[in-house]
Structure formats: structure tokens, C-alpha cells
Scaffold this active site. Structure first.
Site, mmCIF file in Angstrom:
data_model
loop_
_atom_site.group_PDB
_atom_site.id
_atom_site.type_symbol
_atom_site.label_atom_id
_atom_site.label_comp_id
_atom_site.label_asym_id
_atom_site.label_seq_id
_atom_site.Cartn_x
_atom_site.Cartn_y
_atom_site.Cartn_z
ATOM 1 N N PHE A 94 0.828 -1.243 0.002
ATOM 2 C CA PHE A 94 0.155 -0.124 -0.104
ATOM 3 C C PHE A 94 0.975 1.408 -0.009
ATOM 4 O O PHE A 94 1.829 1.007 0.861
ATOM 5 C CB PHE A 94 -0.950 -0.015 1.193
ATOM 6 C CG PHE A 94 -1.996 -0.963 1.447
ATOM 7 C CD1 PHE A 94 -3.129 -1.155 0.811
ATOM 8 C CD2 PHE A 94 -1.514 -2.349 2.137
ATOM 9 C CE1 PHE A 94 -4.012 -1.960 1.159
ATOM 10 C CE2 PHE A 94 -2.449 -3.360 2.095
ATOM 11 C CZ PHE A 94 -3.621 -3.079 1.668
ATOM 12 N N ASP A 95 0.484 2.296 -0.762
ATOM 13 C CA ASP A 95 1.073 3.624 -0.638
ATOM 14 C C ASP A 95 0.278 4.083 0.822
ATOM 15 O O ASP A 95 -0.829 3.405 1.100
ATOM 16 C CB ASP A 95 0.709 4.450 -1.898
ATOM 17 C CG ASP A 95 1.073 5.822 -1.480
ATOM 18 O OD1 ASP A 95 2.037 5.972 -1.060
ATOM 19 O OD2 ASP A 95 0.113 6.839 -1.862
ATOM 20 N N LYS A 96 0.864 5.386 1.343
ATOM 21 C CA LYS A 96 0.221 5.488 2.526
ATOM 22 C C LYS A 96 -0.729 6.818 2.322
ATOM 23 O O LYS A 96 -1.862 6.769 2.527
ATOM 24 C CB LYS A 96 1.379 6.296 3.598
ATOM 25 C CG LYS A 96 1.043 6.805 4.845
ATOM 26 C CD LYS A 96 1.911 7.040 5.706
ATOM 27 C CE LYS A 96 2.510 8.652 5.417
ATOM 28 N NZ LYS A 96 1.401 9.758 5.615
ATOM 29 N N VAL B 263 -1.452 -1.004 -3.991
ATOM 30 C CA VAL B 263 -2.516 -0.264 -3.957
ATOM 31 C C VAL B 263 -2.252 1.242 -3.937
ATOM 32 O O VAL B 263 -1.340 1.588 -2.930
ATOM 33 C CB VAL B 263 -3.634 -0.684 -3.060
ATOM 34 C CG1 VAL B 263 -4.783 0.195 -2.868
ATOM 35 C CG2 VAL B 263 -3.990 -2.172 -2.796
#
Length: 673
Positions: free
Chosen positions: A358-360, A562
Site C-alpha cells: 500500500f501507498d500511505k 494499491v
């Protein structure tokens, strides 16, 4: 809608490789093939009953069987001729050869039964596939065909296809919106479920500068923009058109889903290769069986009959339809819930992987920094600190400044005072300075105060700052004159649903949940602890994110990424499956992603992973059924199983795999119970 025409054009080819039947002008339209099949079945039954009851001579039952040949073989012959003209030797041709062989041996009843069951299976198969396609095609019909447009002082009804960017359309309560655009007048709530899958209507309000908003449509706030095909609520609104009908989000989604049909999944590629080798091998076996009378003591008729029975048993009808029927049903079900899956590859891969990265910012978090903590120095009132911050930061256009202004206003409430800041200057990479009440004020990062002569930050304040940083906050220390007023913590807070989503993903079998972020490692660790990730990697530049994805693929095999589909496009491109958040209205996100969550809703992720898992399971079940039946029937027919029984099992397996695939259209997210 122009998209409908494109969709229909792209859908004339059936998923199993056969041309779609054209029933235009037929007596019963789309049901003609099914009607012919049932009529053939009735004739076969009548012929068998007359023969059993010895009613009339043999010619009566034979005549009925011949009539069954005509009705049962009409569409099969038509399709076989089309395939042969295209230099394709398909299953239809094999069935006709077997039926002709049975007739040559005087087995008219078995030949008629073969054509009846094959045509029945084919007609039900085409009906089922058409049903799955209609679930997708229904998206194209969501937008209205006409719109009320205001041109000068008059309003007129025009076709949606004629709308041009910049024109103003009027939308009444409970009407569907005709185009993508921004609201210029009126407030309302809009049901965006047809595009984004959101279950709750979204409040909308007018935009300040409409022309600027449509020029940067994908960056316009969600509460100002609307999409074609969504449903207006109780308010009358005026909308400035941002895109042509053929370029709307809905149109692009429909076209991409239609294009996805042509993409082959890994399993489908395997079955294609298998069929290319299997069919010639079967034909070779059939030729050998036809010559068996030369080796064993039996009439040529018996050898020929056995060869025809093996030909029927080994035709991979169920195998040919097993994967595409499941993929199409899965893609259609996802599209109905606001998730765009671009073909069988991403759908199948997402169902088999165990790692998601995941990106933050904007993915696991809201993407908007908020004031979360205020720690005042000894002898200072919180109201004084916040009034000073509000006065100074109100002059800044930095993203953190708006968070400080909003947070200060909310916390002050009735304690807000009129404080004036003069000579406001930005300190590049550090913060901001100004004059307040005749004193120099700094609102800046802690490192900035090591460069000033005002004295060291008080130990208690420095300790509070370290704790905030450890918890993932970006901190700003406030100094007025020679007096430190306090420290403020700002943080991009995790989405409320993030923790719940991670729990659902673990339930679905995702073992590794990894965050890759450009933020510092302490911030990354804090967010990871809050939402329940298994690993966090911070301080990563865009190229380092790509390297991290490559490392994960080497270590764990398949991995999904994501992100927002824009800044994370390189990392998404290097992952097994790229998943874009909030893709509605964003061309870049739609193009970059393999899977697009149209709404800015992280909770859609477990749904699509669960659907992919179920699709992978259905594909495996279909393969076992189709290959298992063929594997059992071939030796059975070699050792004497008749054509009629072989056809019954063969076509029965085709119907079973189609029905099994159609179950995906009714898929429900079990994790949301």
C-alpha cells in the site's frame, strides 16, 4: 449513448472463440436456437416412442429422426461453415462428423440425440454468456439519452451525444445526470453507486470557478463534481459539462470492461495451448480406432461407431467455455459494485496472491493533514498559542498551513481573538515567520530552532516534540520573541475503515500487508501499527518504491500494489496487479491500474479480493469437471459406451460449468456480514 454502439461492436464475438449467432430476422429472435433445439428434442422423443410402441413402420421413426437432424443441426452447421471459411476446425465440425457417421451406420436415433443435446447445450451456453454480458452492457444504458441544456435565454432538449464541454445542463430532482461535469448552481446529494459503488449518497455543492474546475476535472473536489449515469437527489442543480459523452467516466468504464473480454487469463492461455495439442491427438486416436477392424475381429461398422463415440466424448466443449464464462461473470459482478477489473489476468492473479503493498498518503490515510496535538509550554495558555498560529498561518498557502488554520479555529471556538500578523515570510523547507504584537514569531520545524540565537528549546517541550514525532506526527514549534509557546502536531490520519479492511484481508488469506511510503520511517511505523500492517518501509523515493515492489515479487512471487494511480503509477506497473483508489473521473488512474476502485473507498478492496478468490475457485472447479468428464468418457467409449450416453454426460458437463460460473453474478462479500 455512443458507448452502447461501441460495446455492441466489441461483443459480437463470443468468449469461447465462436462467432455469436445472428438471429436478426429470425422468427423467435434470440430464442430461435433454443426453440430449434427443443423441437429437435421433441422429434427425437416422438421417434423413440413410435419405435418402442411399434407404431407405423421404421420409416416413420426414421423420418422423425431426420427432422430432428434438421432442427438440431441447423445452427451447428451454420456455425461450422463459418468456422471452416475462417480456416478454423472447431468442436461444431466434430459433432457434425459424428452425427453424419451415426447416420451412415443407420443409427439415426443416436445421431439425432447427439445433435439435440449439443444444440441444447450450445443454446443454453449462449444464453448464459449473453446474460453475463447484459450485466455489463446495462452500465452503458445508465446515462439518459437526452439532456436539458441552457443556451442563452432558452432551454432545449438535445441528445447527450451533442453536449459540448462548457455547456450548462439542468438536472431535476431524482433524474440521472447526463454528463460528467461540475455543479454551478444548487445543492443536492447524488447517488453515485452506479459509478463508484458508494452505498451512501454524496453531498454536492457549487464550485467557485467552473471553467477552471472542468479544465482540471480529475483534481476537482469530490463535492463539486458529478458523473454521467449517477442519480440526482432532492435538489435541482445546474451542471457545466466537463467531457463529451464518449469520454465520460461511465463510457470509459463500459468500454474498458468490454475490451477486457478479449484479454486471456493465465488459465485460459493454458487451456488454449492444451486444446491445440489435445484436438489433433484425439483426431489421431479416432483414425486409429476406425481402423481397429483390421486388427481385431469385428465389422468395420462397429469400429466406425466406436470411433464416433470417442470423437463425441473427447470434444472439449466444457473446457472451452469453463474459464471465459467464469471470468466474464466475475468482471460483470465487479463492475456492478463500482470496481473495474481489466480482464481475466488481473482477476485471476488477484485471487491467488498473498501479498499486498500500500501507498500511505491518500490510500491508507485520508490524504489531508489534520492538527492532532497541541502541547503548550509552561506558563502559556493554549488559546494564546492557537491565536498566534491562526494569525500567522492564515497568510500561507502551504498544505500544512490549512490544517493548522482549520485545527486552530475548531479548537478555539469562542476563545478566538483578533490577532494581526505583519511582514509574513516563508522560510523555505522550514516554516514561516511574521511580526505579531511587535515581536518576531516563528512557526517552524524543530530543526530551525537550532539555527537561531533565541536559546535552546526547553527540555519539556523538546521531550513532548520527540513523543509526537515517534507517534507519526509532523511537528511545528512556535516561538514568540524570546518565549517558546509550545509545539503542534499535524498528522495525515489513517482512514477510519483501514484497520477493519486489513482484518478482512487477513481473513481472506492475505498474509503480508506492507506499506511503502515516502514519509520518514517513524511516521510509516506509526501508521502501520494503527491500521495493523505486517511491515512498513519509509523514506522511499519513487524509484525506490519500484525497487521495493521488485524485491517483494522476487521474495514472495505475486504482489499487488494499491495507490492513487498517479504518483504510484511506476510501482503499480511493476506489481503483479496494480490497484487504483478513487479512479472515478481520473484518466490517469483508469489507464494505470489493472483494477480500479472507482470510489475513494478502501472497503471495496476486500470485496474485489474475495470475488477474485471465488472466481479462481470456480475456474478450478470448472477445469476439474470438464477435464474429469473427458478423462472418464474416452476410455468408457473405447470399451463400448454408446454415443447417446456419452452425449448426455458430455453436454451435461458443459451446462454444469456454465451454471457454476453464473453463480459469480450473485457473489456477496462474506466479510461484510
Amino acid at each position: 449513448m455512443a458507448t452502447s454502439e461501441k460495446y455492441e461492436h466489441s461483443s459480437t464475438k463470443a468468449e469461447d472463440g465462436h462467432d455469436g449467432h445472428d438471429h436478426a430476422g429470425s422468427l423467435f429472435g434470440e430464442k430461435t436456437e433454443l426453440f430449434f433445439a427443443l423441437l429437435a428434442g421433441a422429434l427425437v422423443l416422438a421417434g423413440w416412442l413410435f419405435k418402442k410402441a411399434e407404431i407405423g413402420s421404421d420409416w416413420l421413426s426414421t423420418t422423425l429422426y431426420c427432422a430432428a437432424y434438421v432442427f438440431g443441426g441447423y445452427f451447428t452447421l451454420k456455425e461450422a461453415i463459418d468456422n471452416l471459411r475462417a480456416k478454423r476446425f472447431e468442436i461444431d465440425t466434430l459433432m457434425l462428423v459424428a452425427a453424419a457417421g451415426a447416420a451412415a451406420l443407420g443409427k439415426w436415433g443416436e445421431g439425432a440425440l447427439l445433435l439435440f443435446l449439443f444444440s441444447l447445450g450450445h443454446s443454453l451456453e449462449h444464453f448464459a454468456m449473453a446474460r453475463a454480458r447484459r450485466a455489463i452492457e446495462a452500465l452503458a444504458k445508465l446515462a439518459p439519452e437526452t439532456a436539458i441544456v441552457r443556451r442563452g435565454d432558452i432551454t432545449e432538449e438535445v441528445p447527450v451525444e451533442s453536449l459540448q464541454p462548457g455547456e450548462i445542463v439542468l438536472v431535476k430532482p431524482n433524474e440521472r445526470l447526463p454528463a460528467d461535469g461540475v455543479i454551478t448552481k444548487g445543492t443536492t446529494s447524488v447517488n453515485q453507486a452506479p459509478v463508484t459503488g458508494e452505498s451512501v449518497p454524496v453531498d454536492k455543492e457549487p464550485v467557485t470557478d467552473a471553467k477552471a474546475a472542468i479544465a482540471a476535472f480529475d483534481k476537482t473536489p469530490a463535492n463539486n463534481r458529478v458523473f454521467a449515469g449517477t442519480i440526482n437527489g432532492a435538489g435541482s442543480i445546474e451542471v457545466m459539462v466537463a467531457r463529451l459523452a464518449t469520454q465520460s467516466t461511465m463510457a470509459r468504464v463500459v468500454q474498458m470492461v468490454a475490451d477486457a473480454e478479449a484479454q486471456r487469463s493465465p488459465t485460459q492461455q493454458f487451456t488454449d495451448k492444451f486444446e491445440r495439442k489435445f484436438v489433433p491427438a484425439v483426431l489421431g486416436l479416432v483414425v486409429l480406432l476406425m481402423l481397429a477392424f483390421l486388427v481385431i475381429d469385428e465389422p468395420f461398422a462397429d469400429s466406425f461407431y466406436r470411433a464416433m463415440a470417442v470423437l463425441v466424448a473427447s470434444s472439449p466443449c466444457a473446457l472451452a467455455i469453463s474459464v471465459p464464462s467464469a471470468v466474464l461473470s466475475g468482471v460483470a459482478r465487479a463492475g456492478r459494485s463500482g470496481v473495474l477489473v481489466k480482464g481475466g489476468g488481473p482477476l485471476e492473479n488477484l485471487g491467488t496472491l498473498t501479498s499486498i503493498a500500500f501507498d500511505k498518503t491518500g490510500t491508507l490515510t485520508e490524504g489531508k493533514p489534520k492538527m492532532t496535538d497541541v502541547v503548550v509550554a509552561s506558563g502559556t495558555e493554549e488559546a494564546e498559542l492557537l491565536n498566534v498560529v491562526l494569525a500567522v498561518e492564515a497568510h500561507s498557502d502551504h498544505p500544512l498551513a490549512s490544517a493548522l488554520v482549520i485545527g486552530a479555529r475548531d479548537r478555539l471556538g469562542g476563545k478566538r481573538q483578533q490577532v494581526t500578523a505583519n511582514n509574513v515570510k516563508s522560510i523555505t523547507g522550514r516554516g514561516i515567520e511574521a511580526d505579531v504584537d511587535g515581536e518576531k514569531v516563528y512557526v517552524a520545524k524543530p530543526i530551525h530552532f537550532t539555527e537561531l540565537t533565541a536559546g535552546a528549546v526547553p527540555e519539556a517541550l523538546a521531550s513532548a516534540n520527540e513523543k509526537l514525532v515517534a507517534n507519526g506526527c509532523t511537528t511545528m514549534i512556535v516561538l514568540k520573541g524570546e518565549r517558546y509557546l509550545g509545539v503542534i502536531g499535524v498528522m495525515d490520519t489513517p482512514r477510519e475503515v483501514a484497520g477493519e479492511v486489513m482484518g478482512k484481508l487477513r481473513t481472506l488469506g492475505i498474509e503480508r500487508l506492507i506499506m511503502i511510503s515516502g514519509d520518514n520511517q517513524k511516521v510509516a511505523d506509526s501508521v502501520a501499527r494503527t491500521v495493523g500492517l505486517t511491515e512498513a518501509r519509509g523514506d522511499l523515493m519513487p524509484d525506490q518504491k519500484v525497487e521495493e515492489i521488485k524485491r517483494l515479487r522476487e521474495t514472495h512471487g505475486k504482489v499487488a500494489m494499491v495507490g492513487d494511480g498517479v504518483n504510484d503509477a511506476p510501482a503499480m506497473a511493476n506489481s503483479t496487479v496494480g490497484i487504483a483508489m478513487g479512479a472515478a473521473g481520473s484518466d490517469v488512474a483508469l489507464e494505470a491500474a489493472d483494477v480500479a476502485l472507482m470510489g475513494d473507498d478502501l472497503s471495496q478492496l476486500p470485496f474485489v479480493v474475495g470475488l477474485s478468490r471465488q472466481t479462481s475457485s470456480v475456474i478450478k472447479q470448472n477445469l476439474w469437471i470438464s477435464l474429469g468428464v473427458v478423462a472418464a468418457l474416452i476410455p468408457a467409449t473405447i470399451f463400448g459406451l454408446n454415443i447417446g450416453t456419452a452425449v448426455l454426460f458430455h453436454e451435461g458437463s458443459t451446462i454444469i460449468v456454465v451454471i457454476n460460473a453464473l453463480r459469480l453474478l450473485a457473489f456477496k462479500d462474506k466479510t461484510s456480514a
